[in-house]
Design a protein around this motif. Structure first.
Motif, mmCIF file in Angstrom:
data_model
loop_
_atom_site.group_PDB
_atom_site.id
_atom_site.type_symbol
_atom_site.label_atom_id
_atom_site.label_comp_id
_atom_site.label_asym_id
_atom_site.label_seq_id
_atom_site.Cartn_x
_atom_site.Cartn_y
_atom_site.Cartn_z
ATOM 1 N N LEU A 141 0.831 -1.217 0.000
ATOM 2 C CA LEU A 141 0.000 0.000 0.000
ATOM 3 C C LEU A 141 0.863 1.263 0.000
ATOM 4 O O LEU A 141 0.569 2.220 -0.723
ATOM 5 N N LEU A 142 1.922 1.262 0.821
ATOM 6 C CA LEU A 142 2.815 2.440 0.867
ATOM 7 C C LEU A 142 3.509 2.638 -0.481
ATOM 8 O O LEU A 142 3.663 3.763 -0.957
ATOM 9 N N ILE A 143 3.903 1.534 -1.105
ATOM 10 C CA ILE A 143 4.545 1.602 -2.426
ATOM 11 C C ILE A 143 3.504 2.010 -3.476
ATOM 12 O O ILE A 143 3.773 2.837 -4.351
ATOM 13 N N GLY A 144 2.297 1.460 -3.349
ATOM 14 C CA GLY A 144 1.210 1.778 -4.278
ATOM 15 C C GLY A 144 0.793 3.234 -4.225
ATOM 16 O O GLY A 144 0.400 3.825 -5.233
ATOM 17 N N GLN A 145 0.899 3.826 -3.031
ATOM 18 C CA GLN A 145 0.589 5.261 -2.867
ATOM 19 C C GLN A 145 1.463 6.139 -3.731
ATOM 20 O O GLN A 145 1.081 7.239 -4.094
ATOM 21 N N ARG A 146 2.682 5.655 -3.996
ATOM 22 C CA ARG A 146 3.601 6.419 -4.862
ATOM 23 C C ARG A 146 3.370 6.085 -6.331
ATOM 24 O O ARG A 146 4.172 6.469 -7.190
ATOM 25 N N GLY A 147 2.346 5.266 -6.604
ATOM 26 C CA GLY A 147 2.032 4.913 -7.985
ATOM 27 C C GLY A 147 2.877 3.768 -8.530
ATOM 28 O O GLY A 147 2.964 3.569 -9.741
ATOM 29 N N VAL A 148 3.503 2.998 -7.623
ATOM 30 C CA VAL A 148 4.418 1.928 -8.058
ATOM 31 C C VAL A 148 3.826 0.558 -7.704
ATOM 32 O O VAL A 148 3.394 0.352 -6.568
ATOM 33 N N PRO A 149 3.796 -0.376 -8.667
ATOM 34 C CA PRO A 149 3.277 -1.710 -8.351
ATOM 35 C C PRO A 149 4.352 -2.633 -7.771
ATOM 36 O O PRO A 149 5.527 -2.533 -8.144
ATOM 37 N N VAL A 150 3.956 -3.518 -6.863
ATOM 38 C CA VAL A 150 4.846 -4.607 -6.425
ATOM 39 C C VAL A 150 4.767 -5.701 -7.486
ATOM 40 O O VAL A 150 3.676 -6.113 -7.891
#
Ligand SMILES: [Zn+2]
Length: 264
Positions: A141-150
């Motif tokens: 979620l924290l990574i996704g907030q920056r627009g980046v997918p895992v």
């Protein structure tokens, strides 16, 4: 292509015991080496898959576990303690994807190597907006907030199961089959490294089809502690922070980063 890699230690090939995970313990130095070599294998695979800029974060405990002298020369490394509000320094939407390497299952998972969420000592479990969540979900979620997918998660088989339920379109690679909190059917680290490289290549090839994980606010984070004194030691204002019972506190915020900074 820029890729961010977050490396924890519990899910690294060959790691199973508490003594491998704590600085000063007899087996820690060997486990650091396993961590560093597995991290290097990931970097090598990312370069082969076309990555031009790789940032690798040392995400276990103190944040200083990689052996600097052995680190692959073609990546950059975030090491040392970072606050939860800045859990992934340097990450922004110019990154094509992120990898979660050496992760572990959430606190309370049965037959999972070193299952925990954020700390092994203090908390039984976390819920975000009523749903159980571990470090895979929080970090995605924290990574996704920056627009980046895992793009890929690695760790024991329970880590992979958790990744599949949190991130259904994301690849997972099992470094071991957990038989208990401190027992596993291990794949030899050398095999882990070569199989993981293959998984990294496939995951990066798939990057365009994976979306960042996002969850709209407002947010409510429920922490279940192990001991009442841990709940006693916190401050409550009855709105943003509230104690629900002896062992349970709830934190509320409209912004996810703010939520984590008040709760952690
Ligand atoms: Zn860890």
């Amino acid at each position: 292509m820029k890729i961010y890699v977050s490396c924890d230690m519990e899910g690294i090939g060959g790691v199973t015991l508490r003594e491998q995970l704590i600085r000063g313990e007899l087996l820690y130095e060997e486990a650091r080496r396993l961590l560093t070599l597995e991290t290097n294998a990931v970097t090598e695979a990312l370069l082969a898959a076309g990555a031009t800029h790789i940032v690798v974060k040392d995400a276990h405990g103190s944040g200083f576990n990689f052996i600097p002298e052995l680190l692959h020369p073609k990546a950059e490394y975030v090491m040392g303690a970072t606050r939860v509000e800045n859990r992934f320094p340097g990450l922004d939407d110019s990154f094509a994807g992120a990898l979660l390497i050496g992760y572990h299952a959430m606190g309370g998972t049965a037959l999972a190597v070193r299952d925990h969420t954020m700390t092994s000592q203090g908390w039984q479990s976390l819920r975000l907006n009523g749903r159980p969540i571990g470090e895979i979900g929080l970090d995605a979620l924290l990574i996704g907030q920056r627009g980046v997918p895992v793009l890929l998660v690695s760790g024991d088989d329970k880590t992979c199961m958790e990744a599949a339920s949190e991130l259904p379109e994301v690849a997972a690679y099992a470094t071991k089959t957990a038989l208990g909190r401190h027992a596993a059917l291990l794949k030899p680290p050398q095999r882990v490294r070569s199989e993981l490289q293959e998984a990294v290549r496939r995951a990066v090839g798939n990057a365009k089809s994976v979306k960042p994980l996002q969850l709209a606010g407002p947010y409510e984070l429920t922490i279940r502690f192990l001991h009442t004194e841990q709940a006693d030691a916190r401050r409550y204002d009855g709105t943003q922070a509230e104690r629900l019972d002896g062992l349970t506190a709830v934190y509320r915020a409209d912004d996810l980063t703010e939520l984590l900074s008040i709760a952690f």
